[in-house]
Enzyme design. Structure first.
Site, mmCIF file in Angstrom:
data_model
loop_
_atom_site.group_PDB
_atom_site.id
_atom_site.type_symbol
_atom_site.label_atom_id
_atom_site.label_comp_id
_atom_site.label_asym_id
_atom_site.label_seq_id
_atom_site.Cartn_x
_atom_site.Cartn_y
_atom_site.Cartn_z
ATOM 1 C CE LYS A 211 -3.876 -0.134 -0.033
ATOM 2 N NZ LYS A 211 -4.746 -0.220 -0.992
ATOM 3 C CB ALA A 212 2.460 3.380 1.715
ATOM 4 N NE ARG A 215 12.620 7.644 7.952
ATOM 5 C CZ ARG A 215 11.499 8.412 8.413
ATOM 6 N NH1 ARG A 215 10.870 9.181 7.499
ATOM 7 N NH2 ARG A 215 10.681 7.923 9.198
ATOM 8 C CG PHE A 216 12.705 3.573 8.629
ATOM 9 C CD1 PHE A 216 14.063 3.663 8.401
ATOM 10 C CD2 PHE A 216 12.026 4.238 9.064
ATOM 11 C CE1 PHE A 216 14.694 4.746 9.000
ATOM 12 C CE2 PHE A 216 12.536 5.403 10.007
ATOM 13 C CZ PHE A 216 13.987 5.734 9.863
ATOM 14 C CB CYS A 218 7.062 -1.548 1.345
ATOM 15 S SG CYS A 218 7.468 -3.217 1.761
ATOM 16 C CB VAL A 219 2.644 0.070 4.748
ATOM 17 C CG1 VAL A 219 1.483 -0.259 5.517
ATOM 18 C CG2 VAL A 219 3.707 0.963 5.802
ATOM 19 C CG ASP A 336 8.851 11.691 9.323
ATOM 20 O OD1 ASP A 336 8.787 12.567 8.844
ATOM 21 O OD2 ASP A 336 8.918 10.525 8.859
#
Length: 527
Positions: A211-212, A215-216, A218-219, A336
């Site tokens: 889905k996204a 920086r660290f 993916c989701v 953030d």
């Protein structure tokens, strides 16, 4: 009897036929759910699997092995999964999990299930050993020796027995008594704290789609039984970020309706291939950025999103005393904060997530790593871009408030309450310095020229939007100490929604001045 033979014939035909690669017919699997016994509903039966015609259908089973006693957890249909292809038998291969899981193809193939540590190669049975004289003697004398030792042990225990006590000390016994063990095998009430991380181990988890990307890592959108969840996958190189976000979620008092709900954290794989998973609730609408790209919002929606977002950040920033048995919650700076890290529920309630860079300020403890220009460059406050941060609690909270001012501007820019057309969605400063600004670009615009995203004239002709713009200006003030706190922003937006209501605190003075045109002495709001 006839029904039993009919069922047996059906199962036998299913196992003999086996699945084909292109099989898309409706599949039937044996169904079982241990929880349904507690809910007094049907616990077992047959489940008909349905899916898209280009998807393959499977059956699955999950169970526990408690010292040789098999406890079935669930059975049913499973989604298209290449790990299940061409498996006629339901065989679990993972070594010593909390709950075993297997899947297979074929009607009712999950009737029987088993566990093998390794099914990659054929099982070769060693030849039977040739009996020797020594073996005969050992097997003959072993029962006599064991019986003698048991008699001696019983005699010793009889001579040294102690009077019984009225309670059982779990620490002395080394294991739970049978009654306690049975109680723990059932679901615990919500007010009892369960042992660490049992949740995901009890439920098969299947990744569905990305889905996204961030920086660290993916989701993923994932399915955990009948529930959709979000799985944030970190590579092993970002273990520190995974640990930091997990620890922030586990901070006492971190349960709030406007903060992302944490489910569990897991390590998957080994060595350099290890992945670190963070599992949380899933929101179908996605992030605020994604929603604003595709939707203009009404004045009511603007107020609701803004107010719930400010409420979540205010709670995050707040020191909360001991509550419901948990320790005190310290103030936490997000570091953030941006529209990409604000999720939306179905009713557009804002949910704040992504705490990988968050810092906790606990009394008597160092706040952790607070150095460097961290966060998303576009949302960095002037003092961060300048490298002139005051490493104190309030300074970090004010950095979040600058970022909130930019997110509120994004919301106003997509509001259709003002006269005139609504522009396409743009990120803060995108019009001034483009989509990929360098650090030097932002330093020039934000620090040296003290520029901010522009307010359109038509916004200032709407009473509510005009007051919202004034609130935004006080959030992104160049002087950090002059910025509003998140709590003040929450009050301010609530008051803007009810323009005729009287002021309730000093946080509202400058807003009320603009709405009522009353000349009042200027007040300075700070965190």
């Amino acid at each position: 009897m006839f029904a039993s033979w009919l069922t047996f014939a059906l199962l036998l035909g299913t196992f003999c036929a086996g699945p084909s690669h292109g099989e898309v017919d409706t599949r039937e699997c044996l169904f079982y759910n241990v929880n349904y016994e507690i809910e007094k509903t049907n616990q077992s039966g047959v489940e008909s699997c349905e899916g898209e015609k280009d998807k393959r259908l499977h059956c699955y089973a999950s169970w526990r092995n408690n010292s040789g006693t098999i406890e079935l957890v669930k059975k049913g249909c499973w989604l298209d999964d290449f790990n299940c292809y061409d498996r006629q038998e339901c065989v679990a291969t993972e070594e010593n999990p909390q709950v075993f899981f297997c899947c297979c193809e074929g009607n009712f193939c999950n009737e029987r299930f088993t566990h093998l540590p390794d099914v990659n190669g054929p099982m070769i049975k060693p030849p039977p050993p040739t009996p020797t004289l020594l073996n005969v003697l050992v097997y003959s004398l072993l029962p006599i020796t064991m019986l003698s030792m048991a008699l001696l042990l019983a005699f010793w225990m009889y001579r040294h027995r102690k009077p019984p006590y009225g309670h059982v000390d779990i620490n002395e016994v080394g294991q739970f008594p049978p009654t306690i063990s049975l109680a723990l095998s059932r679901p615990l009430p919500y007010d009892i704290v369960p042992p660490p991380s049992p949740l995901v181990g009890l439920k098969p988890l299947q990744l569905l789609e990305i889905k996204a990307r961030g920086r660290f890592g993916c989701v993923w959108k994932a399915q955990m039984m009948n529930e959709y969840v979000a799985v944030k996958v970190f590579p092993i190189q970002d273990k520190q970020s995974w640990m930091n976000e997990r620890d922030v979620f586990l901070t006492p008092g971190m349960k709030h309706e406007n903060l992302l709900r944490y489910i569990a954290a897991e390590k998957r794989g080994t060595n350099l291939e290890m992945e670190l998973w963070l599992i949380s609730e899933f929101h179908q609408r996605g992030s605020l950025t994604d929603y604003l790209k595709g939707n203009a919002i009404s004045w009511t929606e603007l107020c609701h999103i803004s107010e719930t977002m400010a409420c979540g950040l205010a709670y995050l920033h707040e020191d909360v005393p001991r509550y419901k048995g948990e320790g005190p919650k310290p103030a936490i700076a997000h570091r953030d904060f941006k529209s990409k890290n604000v999720m939306l529920r179905t009713d557009l309630t804002a949910i704040i997530g992504d705490f990988g860079l968050a810092v906790r300020f606990e009394p008597g403890k160092p706040p952790g790593d607070t150095h460097g220009q961290v966060g998303t460059r576009r949302y960095m406050a002037p003092e961060v871009l300048e490298g002139a941060i005051n490493f104190q609690r309030d300074a970090f909270l004010r950095i979040d408030m600058y970022s909130m001012g930019l997110v509120l501007w994004e919301l106003v820019s997509r509001c259709k309450a003002a006269d005139g057309p609504v522009d396409e969605y743009m990120l803060p400063f995108e019009e001034e310095i483009g989509q990929h600004p360098s650090l030097e670009d932002l330093q020039d615009v934000v620090v040296h020229k003290k520029m901010r995203p522009v307010f359109k004239d038509c916004w200032l002709k709407h009473a509510g939007l005009e007051s919202m713009c004034e609130t935004i200006e006080e959030c992104w003030d160049h002087d950090a100490e002059a910025r509003l706190s998140a709590g003040c922003v929450e009050e301010r937006i609530s008051q803007i929604r009810r323009l005729t209501s009287p002021p309730t605190s000093d946080c509202l003075v400058s807003m009320v001045t603009s709405v009522t045109n009353v000349d009042l002495p200027p007040k300075e709001s700070s965190i």
